[in-house]
Motif scaffolding. Structure first.
Motif, PDB file in Angstrom:
ATOM      1  N   PHE D 122       0.823  -1.196   0.000  1.00 31.06           N
ATOM      2  CA  PHE D 122       0.000   0.000   0.000  1.00 31.06           C
ATOM      3  C   PHE D 122       0.868   1.261   0.000  1.00 31.06           C
ATOM      4  O   PHE D 122       0.494   2.289  -0.569  1.00 31.06           O
ATOM      5  CB  PHE D 122      -0.949  -0.003   1.201  1.00 31.06           C
ATOM      6  CG  PHE D 122      -1.995   1.056   1.102  1.00 31.06           C
ATOM      7  CD1 PHE D 122      -2.826   1.121  -0.005  1.00 31.06           C
ATOM      8  CD2 PHE D 122      -2.130   2.009   2.092  1.00 31.06           C
ATOM      9  CE1 PHE D 122      -3.795   2.111  -0.104  1.00 31.06           C
ATOM     10  CE2 PHE D 122      -3.096   2.996   1.986  1.00 31.06           C
ATOM     11  CZ  PHE D 122      -3.922   3.047   0.887  1.00 31.06           C
ATOM     12  N   VAL D 123       2.050   1.171   0.614  1.00 30.11           N
ATOM     13  CA  VAL D 123       2.981   2.302   0.570  1.00 30.11           C
ATOM     14  C   VAL D 123       3.452   2.522  -0.869  1.00 30.11           C
ATOM     15  O   VAL D 123       3.534   3.667  -1.345  1.00 30.11           O
ATOM     16  CB  VAL D 123       4.190   2.060   1.505  1.00 30.11           C
ATOM     17  CG1 VAL D 123       5.247   3.143   1.311  1.00 30.11           C
ATOM     18  CG2 VAL D 123       3.734   2.020   2.959  1.00 30.11           C
ATOM     19  N   ILE D 124       3.732   1.445  -1.598  1.00 29.83           N
ATOM     20  CA  ILE D 124       4.131   1.563  -3.002  1.00 29.83           C
ATOM     21  C   ILE D 124       3.012   2.228  -3.804  1.00 29.83           C
ATOM     22  O   ILE D 124       3.250   3.160  -4.580  1.00 29.83           O
ATOM     23  CB  ILE D 124       4.437   0.161  -3.605  1.00 29.83           C
ATOM     24  CG1 ILE D 124       5.610  -0.490  -2.869  1.00 29.83           C
ATOM     25  CG2 ILE D 124       4.726   0.248  -5.092  1.00 29.83           C
ATOM     26  CD1 ILE D 124       5.840  -1.948  -3.234  1.00 29.83           C
ATOM     27  N   TYR D 125       1.779   1.771  -3.578  1.00 33.78           N
ATOM     28  CA  TYR D 125       0.621   2.331  -4.270  1.00 33.78           C
ATOM     29  C   TYR D 125       0.487   3.826  -3.991  1.00 33.78           C
ATOM     30  O   TYR D 125       0.347   4.642  -4.906  1.00 33.78           O
ATOM     31  CB  TYR D 125      -0.630   1.571  -3.823  1.00 33.78           C
ATOM     32  CG  TYR D 125      -1.894   1.988  -4.505  1.00 33.78           C
ATOM     33  CD1 TYR D 125      -2.236   1.470  -5.746  1.00 33.78           C
ATOM     34  CD2 TYR D 125      -2.760   2.892  -3.914  1.00 33.78           C
ATOM     35  CE1 TYR D 125      -3.396   1.840  -6.374  1.00 33.78           C
ATOM     36  CE2 TYR D 125      -3.928   3.282  -4.539  1.00 33.78           C
ATOM     37  CZ  TYR D 125      -4.247   2.742  -5.773  1.00 33.78           C
ATOM     38  OH  TYR D 125      -5.400   3.131  -6.388  1.00 33.78           O
ATOM     39  N   THR D 126       0.532   4.183  -2.699  1.00 36.84           N
ATOM     40  CA  THR D 126       0.413   5.585  -2.317  1.00 36.84           C
ATOM     41  C   THR D 126       1.567   6.399  -2.889  1.00 36.84           C
ATOM     42  O   THR D 126       1.382   7.545  -3.314  1.00 36.84           O
ATOM     43  CB  THR D 126       0.392   5.703  -0.779  1.00 36.84           C
ATOM     44  OG1 THR D 126      -0.572   4.794  -0.264  1.00 36.84           O
ATOM     45  CG2 THR D 126       0.051   7.097  -0.335  1.00 36.84           C
ATOM     46  N   GLY D 127       2.753   5.810  -2.901  1.00 35.38           N
ATOM     47  CA  GLY D 127       3.918   6.502  -3.455  1.00 35.38           C
ATOM     48  C   GLY D 127       3.704   6.812  -4.936  1.00 35.38           C
ATOM     49  O   GLY D 127       4.027   7.920  -5.394  1.00 35.38           O
ATOM     50  N   LEU D 128       3.125   5.868  -5.678  1.00 38.70           N
ATOM     51  CA  LEU D 128       2.882   6.096  -7.105  1.00 38.70           C
ATOM     52  C   LEU D 128       1.875   7.232  -7.302  1.00 38.70           C
ATOM     53  O   LEU D 128       2.089   8.131  -8.135  1.00 38.70           O
ATOM     54  CB  LEU D 128       2.346   4.809  -7.754  1.00 38.70           C
ATOM     55  CG  LEU D 128       2.107   4.894  -9.259  1.00 38.70           C
ATOM     56  CD1 LEU D 128       3.396   5.172 -10.007  1.00 38.70           C
ATOM     57  CD2 LEU D 128       1.479   3.614  -9.778  1.00 38.70           C
ATOM     58  N   VAL D 169      -3.527  18.098  -4.151  1.00 34.84           N
ATOM     59  CA  VAL D 169      -4.190  16.871  -4.599  1.00 34.84           C
ATOM     60  C   VAL D 169      -3.401  15.619  -4.182  1.00 34.84           C
ATOM     61  O   VAL D 169      -3.927  14.755  -3.486  1.00 34.84           O
ATOM     62  CB  VAL D 169      -4.471  16.900  -6.124  1.00 34.84           C
ATOM     63  CG1 VAL D 169      -5.011  15.571  -6.596  1.00 34.84           C
ATOM     64  CG2 VAL D 169      -5.439  18.017  -6.467  1.00 34.84           C
ATOM     65  N   PRO D 170      -2.108  15.502  -4.559  1.00 36.61           N
ATOM     66  CA  PRO D 170      -1.400  14.278  -4.163  1.00 36.61           C
ATOM     67  C   PRO D 170      -1.198  14.171  -2.658  1.00 36.61           C
ATOM     68  O   PRO D 170      -1.275  13.078  -2.095  1.00 36.61           O
ATOM     69  CB  PRO D 170      -0.056  14.396  -4.887  1.00 36.61           C
ATOM     70  CG  PRO D 170       0.117  15.848  -5.163  1.00 36.61           C
ATOM     71  CD  PRO D 170      -1.254  16.395  -5.371  1.00 36.61           C
ATOM     72  N   THR D 171      -0.963  15.323  -1.996  1.00 37.89           N
ATOM     73  CA  THR D 171      -0.791  15.285  -0.547  1.00 37.89           C
ATOM     74  C   THR D 171      -2.064  14.754   0.106  1.00 37.89           C
ATOM     75  O   THR D 171      -2.030  13.871   0.963  1.00 37.89           O
ATOM     76  CB  THR D 171      -0.479  16.699  -0.006  1.00 37.89           C
ATOM     77  OG1 THR D 171       0.463  17.325  -0.879  1.00 37.89           O
ATOM     78  CG2 THR D 171       0.083  16.630   1.401  1.00 37.89           C
TER      79      THR D 171
END
Lengths: 212, 212, 212, 212
Positions: D122-128, D169-171
């Motif tokens: 999920f960290v990878i997903y959020t990072g993307l 938006v991304p934050t």
């Protein structure tokens, strides 16, 4: 003719609307093509046409049904958006939800290809089709009555009749689907036609009167 | 030049026609790309080019054949639609059926990749190609002779000859396919060329005479 | 600015050219997206980022490489077609062959994802990249020197230099790929840069002089 | 209205910009549709709706999440590009990187469909997601402050506020995602809203003042 062409010209000039339409046509084109990508010859196929139909009957049938559904909704989208002058965030949201539902059709199509045109899988499929149609009708309702996104010269009677037509499409599809699954309720179809026919006739008349 | 550009301009202004073309180009682009997605290196591949060709011969051949077919039909679609001024629901229906048949090509391509260029699978494949061509020709026939969707200055002789050319494309493809499968009928190809050559020559002549 | 905008306007009015571009952008968009669809987490993945990189190293690397290749060729296509006024059947054929080669990239990408950046699979991959570039350069060569499809005010010197730049792209990619596979030939890269740098410089100068 | 339409017209006339937008809409359309192609009924499905939700919970949830993310970023792209007059190679590069990240979303979506909304996947997903947003904001920052690609009448205050909105938006997505994974940090959401609300309010005010 000339006037309509000019109208067509100004209609397409709104940047947000134009891009929404481009995204929509892209999604419809892909959804319609992906329906067929699932098709594969049956295992242990005897290399005859009859064997293909026997082994893939449900799949091919689901393909034809879903293709027709997507084609009808695309034509509906085109008819609706022809009247729009611009877009706003509500229209964009409705349209994106519509696209989300359309992208689920190949999945729902797989459900009935596997389980056949009956039982709960077919209810899920019919539910999805109905949801797309309702979303489509709400989008027009918003644009024509609340958001003022259509040409202000478009008569109110025509707006109402178009809204009714948009509501009929999913209802008709749901009824038609139910009749496919259980043919004993054929009289529902007759009632449906008795309601729909005058509305379609009224729309044509109003559209001609408005010179559109 | 200038006049043709202006014509091109007005031609693309019809909203319904424009969106039909956008959907069509999308579907063709996806169908052409999906043909290749099926390609996969053979199992136990020895990592050589020769091994790739040996293990994938039929698949690669089916890819090249289907790619050519889609490309030719796309070019045909472009040539036909260049003459259209607007669309109606009959044209839309013909075009959607055409798209439906085109989306089936990757599937038919898989059939012959599996069963080879022979027997009933190849007949199914050839039948699909022919159906696309016939649909394409009927679409032009409707638009040029019945629906009045083309420029009224387009001479009747040119309309007829274009219809013949459109009928030749699928016939030629069917004949060519049959000859691929059974080379002993090479003389059919000669007859074909003897019929086609004068028609193509006539079309060029008529098109030049009409200043198009 | 104004003049260039007007040019841009007339440039896009040719119907055949416009549809060729729409099909091309569609195919590029799909090819670029399909590259990623192949990516799947490794079997028995330990749910860590490091494990993902370890298990998918070659695949991710092939993805980044192929994505860059497609992106560069798309930009090349855009730069070339910006100068075209119209299309003919030769240009259409070149462009369709180009698209056919581009659709093969996800397949070639799979080859090196499986076999690594070495040996014959990598030669096949490099060969495909080079073929796309050569096709792209030939297309420009035809349009600029033979088919008269570009603005006749475009100076000959600029046409030649653009042709050279287009030939450099695939050569540079082939050389770069070879260097990736065998780093001992680093001096080839230096020679490459020594040849390319003055050509790029010349192009910029000529383009500025021509006021483009 | 009229003036805005005329603006919209000139805005779309730049050839390079127009093609960049066509490629972008194509990639977004495909990415959004491919998200759903992964969905498949669970093995040993009991053919009920409840069974579908039970067996596919994580997958459907990942689909809805990723669909929303792509839809939001598409809307962001449309809003940003509406202000652009032309493109250069820096903007093209930013946009291609953005597309590359977007095409990875179906893959990242598969990771969390498999591993759930927790842990490193999920960290990878959020990072993307965050990377897409940052790329989007940098693209606007370059175009508005460095590359002079936007209308020179667009007030500086509006440019700055749009840049802030793009960073939010991304934050916001990253914070929202973290809160989904661990609900004990609900107060972070409150702080977020306290920061975002006045910025949104300011943007609306500035936009109205500038008559846009």
């Amino acid at each position: 003719m000339t006037m309509e062409l000019l109208e067509g010209e100004t209609r397409m000039k709104d940047y947000s609307l134009e891009r929404l339409v481009m995204l929509t046509d892209g999604v419809f084109a892909i959804a319609i093509t992906l329906l067929a990508i699932e098709l594969a010859p049956p295992e242990h196929w005897d290399h005859t046409f009859a064997g293909l139909l026997r082994g893939m009957g449900a799949e091919l049938w689901a393909y034809v049904l879903s293709f027709t559904v997507i084609a009808v909704y695309w034509a509906t989208h085109r008819r609706t958006f022809q009247r729009f002058l611009r877009s706003d965030w509500v229209l964009t949201t409705f349209n994106l939800v519509l696209l989300g539902l359309v992208t689920l059709l190949p999945f729902a199509s797989r459900l009935i290809a596997e389980a056949g045109i009956k039982g709960e899988p077919f209810v899920i499929y019919t539910g999805l089709i109905t949801a797309i149609g309702v979303c489509s009708a709400l989008m027009w309702g918003y644009a024509a009555f609340i958001g003022r996104l259509v040409d202000k010269d478009l008569p109110m009677s025509l707006r109402v009749i178009l809204f009714l037509v948009l509501l009929i499409v999913p209802t008709g599809m749901a009824v038609g689907s139910m009749m496919l699954a259980d043919r004993s309720h054929w009289w529902v179809g007759l009632i449906m036609i008795a309601i729909v026919a005058p509305i379609i006739w009224l729309r044509r008349r109003l559209q001609k009167k408005a010179g559109l």
